[in-house]
Design an enzyme around this catalytic site. Structure first.
Site, PDB file in Angstrom:
ATOM      1  N   CYS A 131     -55.231 -43.765  82.233  1.00  0.00           N
ATOM      2  CA  CYS A 131     -54.696 -42.587  82.910  1.00  0.00           C
ATOM      3  C   CYS A 131     -54.738 -41.392  81.958  1.00  0.00           C
ATOM      4  O   CYS A 131     -53.867 -41.244  81.097  1.00  0.00           O
ATOM      5  CB  CYS A 131     -53.271 -42.828  83.398  1.00  0.00           C
ATOM      6  N   CYS A 134     -51.570 -39.043  82.052  1.00  0.00           N
ATOM      7  CA  CYS A 134     -50.420 -39.564  81.310  1.00  0.00           C
ATOM      8  C   CYS A 134     -50.685 -39.554  79.809  1.00  0.00           C
ATOM      9  O   CYS A 134     -49.780 -39.240  79.021  1.00  0.00           O
ATOM     10  CB  CYS A 134     -50.071 -40.973  81.797  1.00  0.00           C
TER      11      CYS A 134
END
Length: 176
Positions: A131, A134
């Site tokens: 991700c 993130c």
């Protein structure tokens, strides 16, 4: 059960993995809590039962119970956030960025576990799940708290090695 058990289970072709495991667990740049919390959160993220059991057993020798619980909480929370934020990013429609996540996030720190540890563990988990949103967010938080790029890089190495350990051992189990 321990890291020694995991190393003993590695096939001969994975010698580089064994050497890298020794290197990252030596923890030259990371404090013990950041290192073993990253290893535990990473192990949980791999979903490999054998890696989770053995890393958790060894982490128990290095982490206070509240730190181990916080590392597991980070892995659990990031399992939600990594999917959600990665998907919003991959859709490619900027309008999704302005919609509220409405996802709860209570574990930011625990008594005896600082925000930098939680952020580092979040970086490790986000690296494994891929991700980018993130990763950027948690790396920025770490850097803003004065954590060096070298420390962030070491957390990434821990995540990479624990992930490779799970991939290799699970693949070998499937081949047996």
């Amino acid at each position: 059960m321990s890291v020694a058990t995991l190393k003993a289970a590695l096939p001969p072709y994975a010698r580089d993995l064994e050497l890298n495991l020794d290197s990252v667990l030596a923890g030259e740049l990371l404090g013990e809590q950041m290192l073993w919390g990253a290893a535990l959160a990473s192990a949980m993220t791999t979903r490999s039962a054998v890696v989770i059991r053995n890393i958790a057993a060894e982490a128990g020798d290095h982490l206070k119970p509240e730190a181990a619980e916080a590392a597991k909480a980070v892995a659990s929370r990031m399992a939600i956030h990594n999917v959600y934020f990665r998907a919003k990013h991959l859709i490619g429609d900027e309008a999704y960025a302005h919609l509220p996540a409405r996802l709860r996030r209570q574990v930011t720190s625990t008594p005896g576990v600082g925000a930098a540890d939680v952020e580092a563990w979040s970086v490790a988990v986000s690296a494994i799940t891929g991700c980018g949103v993130c990763l950027e967010s948690h790396e920025r938080s770490l850097r803003g708290a004065g954590v060096s790029r070298e420390v962030v890089d070491e957390v990434l190495r821990v995540a990479a090695v624990v992930h490779a350990l799970a991939v290799t051992l699970d693949a070998e189990a499937a081949l047996d």
